[in-house]
Design a protein around this motif. Sequence first.
Motif, PDB file in Angstrom:
ATOM      1  N   PRO A 145      43.239 -12.850  29.183  1.00  0.00           N
ATOM      2  CA  PRO A 145      43.505 -13.142  30.611  1.00  0.00           C
ATOM      3  C   PRO A 145      42.594 -12.393  31.569  1.00  0.00           C
ATOM      4  O   PRO A 145      42.201 -12.941  32.612  1.00  0.00           O
ATOM      5  CB  PRO A 145      44.968 -12.718  30.786  1.00  0.00           C
ATOM      6  CG  PRO A 145      45.530 -12.709  29.407  1.00  0.00           C
ATOM      7  CD  PRO A 145      44.402 -12.311  28.502  1.00  0.00           C
ATOM      8  N   LEU A 146      42.251 -11.142  31.255  1.00  0.00           N
ATOM      9  CA  LEU A 146      41.407 -10.366  32.169  1.00  0.00           C
ATOM     10  C   LEU A 146      40.003 -10.967  32.269  1.00  0.00           C
ATOM     11  O   LEU A 146      39.446 -11.106  33.363  1.00  0.00           O
ATOM     12  CB  LEU A 146      41.328  -8.914  31.701  1.00  0.00           C
ATOM     13  CG  LEU A 146      40.559  -7.956  32.624  1.00  0.00           C
ATOM     14  CD1 LEU A 146      41.209  -7.919  33.994  1.00  0.00           C
ATOM     15  CD2 LEU A 146      40.491  -6.568  32.009  1.00  0.00           C
ATOM     16  N   VAL A 147      39.443 -11.329  31.114  1.00  0.00           N
ATOM     17  CA  VAL A 147      38.132 -11.962  31.119  1.00  0.00           C
ATOM     18  C   VAL A 147      38.197 -13.316  31.810  1.00  0.00           C
ATOM     19  O   VAL A 147      37.276 -13.706  32.535  1.00  0.00           O
ATOM     20  CB  VAL A 147      37.603 -12.105  29.675  1.00  0.00           C
ATOM     21  CG1 VAL A 147      36.254 -12.816  29.661  1.00  0.00           C
ATOM     22  CG2 VAL A 147      37.497 -10.747  29.018  1.00  0.00           C
ATOM     23  N   SER A 148      39.300 -14.023  31.628  1.00  0.00           N
ATOM     24  CA  SER A 148      39.467 -15.315  32.298  1.00  0.00           C
ATOM     25  C   SER A 148      39.513 -15.152  33.814  1.00  0.00           C
ATOM     26  O   SER A 148      39.008 -16.002  34.552  1.00  0.00           O
ATOM     27  CB  SER A 148      40.743 -15.992  31.804  1.00  0.00           C
ATOM     28  OG  SER A 148      40.968 -17.201  32.482  1.00  0.00           O
ATOM     29  N   PHE A 149      40.099 -14.047  34.296  1.00  0.00           N
ATOM     30  CA  PHE A 149      40.139 -13.791  35.737  1.00  0.00           C
ATOM     31  C   PHE A 149      38.730 -13.570  36.283  1.00  0.00           C
ATOM     32  O   PHE A 149      38.382 -14.093  37.355  1.00  0.00           O
ATOM     33  CB  PHE A 149      41.022 -12.577  36.027  1.00  0.00           C
ATOM     34  CG  PHE A 149      40.977 -12.122  37.453  1.00  0.00           C
ATOM     35  CD1 PHE A 149      41.656 -12.813  38.444  1.00  0.00           C
ATOM     36  CD2 PHE A 149      40.236 -11.006  37.807  1.00  0.00           C
ATOM     37  CE1 PHE A 149      41.598 -12.398  39.765  1.00  0.00           C
ATOM     38  CE2 PHE A 149      40.178 -10.579  39.119  1.00  0.00           C
ATOM     39  CZ  PHE A 149      40.868 -11.274  40.101  1.00  0.00           C
ATOM     40  N   PHE A 150      37.913 -12.821  35.554  1.00  0.00           N
ATOM     41  CA  PHE A 150      36.533 -12.586  36.012  1.00  0.00           C
ATOM     42  C   PHE A 150      35.710 -13.876  35.987  1.00  0.00           C
ATOM     43  O   PHE A 150      34.909 -14.123  36.886  1.00  0.00           O
ATOM     44  CB  PHE A 150      35.883 -11.506  35.153  1.00  0.00           C
ATOM     45  CG  PHE A 150      36.343 -10.120  35.458  1.00  0.00           C
ATOM     46  CD1 PHE A 150      36.076  -9.533  36.680  1.00  0.00           C
ATOM     47  CD2 PHE A 150      37.085  -9.397  34.523  1.00  0.00           C
ATOM     48  CE1 PHE A 150      36.509  -8.251  36.976  1.00  0.00           C
ATOM     49  CE2 PHE A 150      37.525  -8.123  34.806  1.00  0.00           C
ATOM     50  CZ  PHE A 150      37.238  -7.544  36.033  1.00  0.00           C
ATOM     51  N   THR A 151      35.903 -14.692  34.958  1.00  0.00           N
ATOM     52  CA  THR A 151      35.179 -15.973  34.917  1.00  0.00           C
ATOM     53  C   THR A 151      35.647 -16.906  36.027  1.00  0.00           C
ATOM     54  O   THR A 151      34.844 -17.672  36.578  1.00  0.00           O
ATOM     55  CB  THR A 151      35.359 -16.642  33.552  1.00  0.00           C
ATOM     56  OG1 THR A 151      36.756 -16.784  33.269  1.00  0.00           O
ATOM     57  CG2 THR A 151      34.696 -15.837  32.456  1.00  0.00           C
ATOM     58  N   ALA A 152      36.931 -16.863  36.379  1.00  0.00           N
ATOM     59  CA  ALA A 152      37.421 -17.678  37.491  1.00  0.00           C
ATOM     60  C   ALA A 152      36.811 -17.219  38.816  1.00  0.00           C
ATOM     61  O   ALA A 152      36.463 -18.035  39.675  1.00  0.00           O
ATOM     62  CB  ALA A 152      38.946 -17.613  37.555  1.00  0.00           C
ATOM     63  N   THR A 153      36.689 -15.891  38.978  1.00  0.00           N
ATOM     64  CA  THR A 153      36.027 -15.372  40.185  1.00  0.00           C
ATOM     65  C   THR A 153      34.576 -15.807  40.241  1.00  0.00           C
ATOM     66  O   THR A 153      34.062 -16.208  41.297  1.00  0.00           O
ATOM     67  CB  THR A 153      36.121 -13.842  40.203  1.00  0.00           C
ATOM     68  OG1 THR A 153      37.485 -13.452  40.087  1.00  0.00           O
ATOM     69  CG2 THR A 153      35.537 -13.294  41.493  1.00  0.00           C
ATOM     70  N   LEU A 154      33.914 -15.740  39.084  1.00  0.00           N
ATOM     71  CA  LEU A 154      32.527 -16.203  39.021  1.00  0.00           C
ATOM     72  C   LEU A 154      32.426 -17.685  39.325  1.00  0.00           C
ATOM     73  O   LEU A 154      31.466 -18.134  39.965  1.00  0.00           O
ATOM     74  CB  LEU A 154      31.954 -15.906  37.633  1.00  0.00           C
ATOM     75  CG  LEU A 154      30.502 -16.333  37.369  1.00  0.00           C
ATOM     76  CD1 LEU A 154      29.554 -15.612  38.317  1.00  0.00           C
ATOM     77  CD2 LEU A 154      30.117 -16.048  35.924  1.00  0.00           C
ATOM     78  N   LEU A 155      33.426 -18.457  38.905  1.00  0.00           N
ATOM     79  CA  LEU A 155      33.432 -19.898  39.179  1.00  0.00           C
ATOM     80  C   LEU A 155      33.548 -20.183  40.672  1.00  0.00           C
ATOM     81  O   LEU A 155      32.880 -21.088  41.193  1.00  0.00           O
ATOM     82  CB  LEU A 155      34.583 -20.554  38.426  1.00  0.00           C
ATOM     83  CG  LEU A 155      34.742 -22.065  38.577  1.00  0.00           C
ATOM     84  CD1 LEU A 155      33.510 -22.787  38.044  1.00  0.00           C
ATOM     85  CD2 LEU A 155      35.997 -22.547  37.866  1.00  0.00           C
ATOM     86  N   VAL A 156      34.359 -19.398  41.363  1.00  0.00           N
ATOM     87  CA  VAL A 156      34.486 -19.582  42.821  1.00  0.00           C
ATOM     88  C   VAL A 156      33.172 -19.252  43.518  1.00  0.00           C
ATOM     89  O   VAL A 156      32.710 -19.993  44.410  1.00  0.00           O
ATOM     90  CB  VAL A 156      35.633 -18.700  43.358  1.00  0.00           C
ATOM     91  CG1 VAL A 156      35.655 -18.742  44.882  1.00  0.00           C
ATOM     92  CG2 VAL A 156      36.965 -19.165  42.796  1.00  0.00           C
ATOM     93  N   LEU A 157      32.546 -18.155  43.118  1.00  0.00           N
ATOM     94  CA  LEU A 157      31.263 -17.786  43.725  1.00  0.00           C
ATOM     95  C   LEU A 157      30.186 -18.821  43.416  1.00  0.00           C
ATOM     96  O   LEU A 157      29.361 -19.148  44.280  1.00  0.00           O
ATOM     97  CB  LEU A 157      30.827 -16.403  43.213  1.00  0.00           C
ATOM     98  CG  LEU A 157      31.744 -15.233  43.579  1.00  0.00           C
ATOM     99  CD1 LEU A 157      31.235 -13.945  42.941  1.00  0.00           C
ATOM    100  CD2 LEU A 157      31.835 -15.079  45.091  1.00  0.00           C
TER     101      LEU A 157
END
Length: 227
Positions: free
Chosen positions: A187-199
């Motif tokens: 989940p933590l890595v998924s949160f960072f990838t989701a943030t990267l997806l927004v950017l």
Amino acid sequence: MMLSLFDQFMSPTFLGVPLIVLALTLPWLLFPIPSNRWLNNRFLTLQTWFIYRFVRQLFLPMHRSGHKWAVLLTSLMLFLITLNMLGLLPYSFTPTTQLSLNLGLAAPLWLATVLIGVRGQLVYSLAHLVPEGTPTLLIPVLVIIETISLLIRPLALGVRLTANLTAGHLLIQLISTATFVLVTTMPLVSFFTATLLVLLTILEIAVAMIQAYVFVLLLSLYLQENV
């Protein structure tokens, strides 16, 4: 089930009818028509300001004979921006990821600028093939090189727009897939990838607008050389 990442760039069909036709006509329905009132709403005012600034910046260094292209290039600019932006919405399709469409827009407009130069100032247009001060022995080689560079311009216009939009959509697809896969296991890595997806989505919005502007800007530069 999607067999390949590149399948997302295929033109969808409904009852055997390509939906790219609907996608090409939709942008013109989104722009409001100016009214006869003294005061317009905020959207119309912003749209008018944007068109005024764009036309002024694009045609200020150009000869007066090229100003008749203002309506065509401005319409093309709004058309490309809208197509690129609508392609970022879910369950949508981006027609400008098709190289055939981009070449269909670039080649006729580029050819029109060349024909204007040949008809209006033939000697000046041919002078572009041989830079001033070129040695006599290098003239045939430079003529061939400059001719190839002239003929490759529409291909460069179409490939530039297609490649930039395709690369951005592929990155969004890859990162979104990684986010959904990792959400249960990491989940933590998924949160960072989701943030990267927004950017990355914000970056792709900027790319969609910039690439439309670059496409029209290069066409105006080609026109400026021939008027």
